[in-house]
Scaffold this motif. Sequence first.
Motif, PDB file in Angstrom:
ATOM      1  N   TRP A 102       0.801  -1.225   0.000  1.00 51.13           N
ATOM      2  CA  TRP A 102       0.000   0.000   0.000  1.00 51.13           C
ATOM      3  C   TRP A 102       0.836   1.279   0.000  1.00 51.13           C
ATOM      4  O   TRP A 102       0.275   2.383   0.009  1.00 51.13           O
ATOM      5  N   VAL A 103       2.148   1.150   0.010  1.00 48.15           N
ATOM      6  CA  VAL A 103       2.994   2.345  -0.056  1.00 48.15           C
ATOM      7  C   VAL A 103       2.815   3.003  -1.418  1.00 48.15           C
ATOM      8  O   VAL A 103       2.842   2.338  -2.462  1.00 48.15           O
ATOM      9  N   SER A 104       2.627   4.318  -1.415  1.00 44.34           N
ATOM     10  CA  SER A 104       2.468   5.071  -2.653  1.00 44.34           C
ATOM     11  C   SER A 104       3.203   6.396  -2.534  1.00 44.34           C
ATOM     12  O   SER A 104       2.937   7.181  -1.613  1.00 44.34           O
ATOM     13  N   HIS A 105       4.162   6.621  -3.444  1.00 47.24           N
ATOM     14  CA  HIS A 105       4.943   7.856  -3.439  1.00 47.24           C
ATOM     15  C   HIS A 105       5.571   8.120  -2.064  1.00 47.24           C
ATOM     16  O   HIS A 105       5.496   9.229  -1.526  1.00 47.24           O
ATOM     17  N   SER A 106       6.161   7.085  -1.511  1.00 46.96           N
ATOM     18  CA  SER A 106       6.890   7.161  -0.234  1.00 46.96           C
ATOM     19  C   SER A 106       6.014   7.532   0.953  1.00 46.96           C
ATOM     20  O   SER A 106       6.487   8.080   1.953  1.00 46.96           O
TER      21      SER A 106
END
Length: 215
Positions: A102-106
């Motif tokens: 689920w990580v998105s754009h750090s």
Amino acid sequence: TFGQLLYFSVISYLIQDGIAEMWGWIGEHIAPGTAASQTSTRNIVDPAKAKKDAGVQKELMARQARRKMKDEKEKDGLIVKEAIYKVENGDKWDVTIPLQFWVSHSTLTLPGRSKSELLGFYDVAATIKEPSSVSQGSTSATSSSLAWSDVWNDLLGLSSPKGSSHRHSRESTIPTLSVSYDYKGKSYHIQIKDQQELRLPSEQATRIEASDTDR
């Protein structure tokens, strides 16, 4: 007379329950969103099957999670090193893969509701080992007398070890999510309760020095 004694006993019991409920000592079983109120729901779902399904979901998320971890490493972003979803006297479940997925754009954001509803998770609280029937009977037999002593202890500002133990017991049924992660070359750790929102990176996280991780 016996009639008067019975009358006052009933009135005392009702007053006792009313005070206890007002002060939040009883009645959690009907409060929405509490661990106790979800007991009937938990019993409907087989914990073993839910755990197996969560494992399958993690396998399906693994490839994308590895790709995101690679991308985050290249830009010195958010890398989930370990994430554990657990409950006291119950299961301990590794959710590192779902969180990295689920990580998105750090960044990573999990909603402020039970994490058991998320893919790759399951209700670990359903695996809590219940006390024996003898223990339960003993507890219910003494709860009435403890309520009055707790009332006077609180009114007089006295400590109540048994009351504190009861509150701790309720707290121990709430799952926690512990996360260790790297961000911008630094290591951090954070733990939240089940219903709390999680945002990474977080200012509430504890910085882990290199010397700590070497121990």
